[in-house]
Design an enzyme around this catalytic site. Structure first.
Site, PDB file in Angstrom:
ATOM      1  N   ASP A 173       0.888  -1.307   0.470  1.00 20.31           N
ATOM      2  CA  ASP A 173      -0.108   0.318  -0.119  1.00 20.31           C
ATOM      3  C   ASP A 173       1.050   0.770   0.021  1.00 20.31           C
ATOM      4  O   ASP A 173       2.397   1.181  -0.215  1.00 20.31           O
ATOM      5  CB  ASP A 173      -1.091   0.037   1.460  1.00 20.31           C
ATOM      6  CG  ASP A 173      -0.555  -0.042   3.135  1.00 20.31           C
ATOM      7  OD1 ASP A 173       1.191   0.613   2.798  1.00 20.31           O
ATOM      8  OD2 ASP A 173      -0.787   0.209   3.559  1.00 20.31           O
ATOM      9  N   HIS A 174       0.338   2.011   0.465  1.00 22.11           N
ATOM     10  CA  HIS A 174       0.931   3.396  -0.209  1.00 22.11           C
ATOM     11  C   HIS A 174       1.938   3.507   1.223  1.00 22.11           C
ATOM     12  O   HIS A 174       3.808   4.540   1.193  1.00 22.11           O
ATOM     13  CB  HIS A 174       0.447   4.969   0.575  1.00 22.11           C
ATOM     14  CG  HIS A 174      -0.199   4.393   1.787  1.00 22.11           C
ATOM     15  ND1 HIS A 174      -1.999   3.279   1.504  1.00 22.11           N
ATOM     16  CD2 HIS A 174      -0.336   4.779   3.203  1.00 22.11           C
ATOM     17  CE1 HIS A 174      -2.554   3.800   2.549  1.00 22.11           C
ATOM     18  NE2 HIS A 174      -1.103   4.279   3.445  1.00 22.11           N
TER      19      HIS A 174
ATOM     20  N   CYS B 256       2.887  -3.225   3.725  1.00 21.89           N
ATOM     21  CA  CYS B 256       2.378  -2.100   4.597  1.00 21.89           C
ATOM     22  C   CYS B 256       2.028  -1.469   5.399  1.00 21.89           C
ATOM     23  O   CYS B 256       3.676  -2.030   6.198  1.00 21.89           O
ATOM     24  CB  CYS B 256       0.823  -2.855   4.982  1.00 21.89           C
ATOM     25  SG  CYS B 256       0.479  -3.438   6.164  1.00 21.89           S
TER      26      CYS B 256
ATOM     27  N   HIS C 171       8.211 -24.868   8.439  1.00 21.93           N
ATOM     28  CA  HIS C 171       7.143 -25.662   9.172  1.00 21.93           C
ATOM     29  C   HIS C 171       5.582 -25.027   8.417  1.00 21.93           C
ATOM     30  O   HIS C 171       4.858 -26.502   8.099  1.00 21.93           O
ATOM     31  CB  HIS C 171       7.032 -25.414  10.555  1.00 21.93           C
ATOM     32  CG  HIS C 171       7.960 -25.739  11.227  1.00 21.93           C
ATOM     33  ND1 HIS C 171       8.276 -25.691  12.316  1.00 21.93           N
ATOM     34  CD2 HIS C 171       9.545 -26.020  11.097  1.00 21.93           C
ATOM     35  CE1 HIS C 171       9.112 -25.818  13.466  1.00 21.93           C
ATOM     36  NE2 HIS C 171       9.805 -26.833  12.181  1.00 21.93           N
TER      37      HIS C 171
ATOM     38  N   THR D 125       2.309  -1.889   8.877  1.00 21.70           N
ATOM     39  CA  THR D 125       2.730  -3.250  10.175  1.00 21.70           C
ATOM     40  C   THR D 125       3.163  -4.485   9.624  1.00 21.70           C
ATOM     41  O   THR D 125       4.124  -5.053  10.311  1.00 21.70           O
ATOM     42  CB  THR D 125       1.599  -3.020  10.620  1.00 21.70           C
ATOM     43  OG1 THR D 125       0.453  -3.176  10.478  1.00 21.70           O
ATOM     44  CG2 THR D 125       1.736  -1.912  11.676  1.00 21.70           C
TER      45      THR D 125
ATOM     46  N   HIS E 196       4.013 -31.316   9.513  1.00 20.09           N
ATOM     47  CA  HIS E 196       3.691 -30.094   8.765  1.00 20.09           C
ATOM     48  C   HIS E 196       2.797 -30.297   7.855  1.00 20.09           C
ATOM     49  O   HIS E 196       2.325 -29.373   7.534  1.00 20.09           O
ATOM     50  CB  HIS E 196       4.339 -29.349   8.520  1.00 20.09           C
ATOM     51  CG  HIS E 196       6.620 -29.055   9.280  1.00 20.09           C
ATOM     52  ND1 HIS E 196       5.778 -28.582  10.630  1.00 20.09           N
ATOM     53  CD2 HIS E 196       7.404 -29.577   9.476  1.00 20.09           C
ATOM     54  CE1 HIS E 196       6.259 -28.603  11.646  1.00 20.09           C
ATOM     55  NE2 HIS E 196       7.271 -28.851  10.724  1.00 20.09           N
TER      56      HIS E 196
HETATM   57  C1  RB5 Z   1      -1.931   2.683   6.684  1.00 20.16           C
HETATM   58  O1  RB5 Z   1      -2.061   3.426   7.075  1.00 20.16           O
HETATM   59  C2  RB5 Z   1      -1.474   1.810   7.512  1.00 20.16           C
HETATM   60  O2  RB5 Z   1      -3.366   1.694   8.158  1.00 20.16           O
HETATM   61  C3  RB5 Z   1      -1.211   0.690   6.532  1.00 20.16           C
HETATM   62  O3  RB5 Z   1      -0.373   0.354   5.681  1.00 20.16           O
HETATM   63  C4  RB5 Z   1      -0.865  -1.001   7.627  1.00 20.16           C
HETATM   64  O4  RB5 Z   1      -0.419  -0.324   8.281  1.00 20.16           O
HETATM   65  C5  RB5 Z   1      -2.052  -1.617   8.006  1.00 20.16           C
HETATM   66  O5  RB5 Z   1      -2.186  -2.336   8.928  1.00 20.16           O
END
Ligand code: RB5
Length: 157
Positions: free
Chosen positions: A8-9, A70, A103, A72, A139
């Site tokens: 994503d961004h 993304c 695994h 996180t 597994h």
């Molecule tokens: C976007 O701002 C953020 O929510 C996304 O990149 C991600 O971390 C979501 O899990």
């Protein structure tokens, strides 16, 4: 190896380095062929859309493995795991990646722009691409159970 990359961004979040182009350049410098399914800039997008594109590339076998990024690594892994046959692992340590391949036979690695440094991401990717599934009976059995569960959930709704 043919790989699919999506983000994503967060892949283009400031400050530099922007993780998406930096990681793709890194992968290509290692000789991999990378299909970048987007997003391609800083405009806000929805991570499930790019999780789906990478999931499809892996399921269609146009890519052997996928990499998703993304903020996180979490949202995009949850989205990818909605696709039957996808085993997306959100990882922050070498050991998590190693075991996800060994695994869980993870077929997509999910990493976080706001969690791991660019060098840590490169290292996690290195481990992901160089670790094989063990193929151990227990597994395989556990993965088969997850696939069966997915099929049952589909047919019973
Ligand atoms: C976007 O701002 C953020 O929510 C996304 O990149 C991600 O971390 C979501 O899990």
């Amino acid at each position: 190896m043919n790989l699919a990359f999506g983000c994503d961004h967060a892949g283009y979040e400031d400050p530099a380095p922007h993780y998406a182009p930096a990681l793709i350049e890194y992968l290509e410098s290692l000789g991999h062929s990378v299909e970048h399914v987007g997003t391609y800039g800083q405009g806000s997008v929805d991570y499930p859309d790019f999780a789906e594109k990478v999931a499809r590339a892996v399921l269609d076998q146009t890519a052997e493995l996928g990499i998703l990024l993304c903020g996180t690594g979490m949202g995009i892994s949850i989205a990818a795991n909605r696709h039957q046959g996808i085993r997306a692992a959100a990882c922050v340590t070498e050991e998590m990646v190693r075991l996800a391949r060994n695994h869980n036979n993870a077929n997509i690695l999910c990493i976080g722009r706001r969690i791991s440094s660019i060098d840590e991401c490169k290292h996690l990717i290195d481990i992901f691409l160089s670790t094989e599934f063990s193929g151990g009976e227990r597994h395989v059995r556990r993965i088969d159970k997850m696939d069966l569960l997915g099929q049952t959930a589909r047919t019973s709704s």
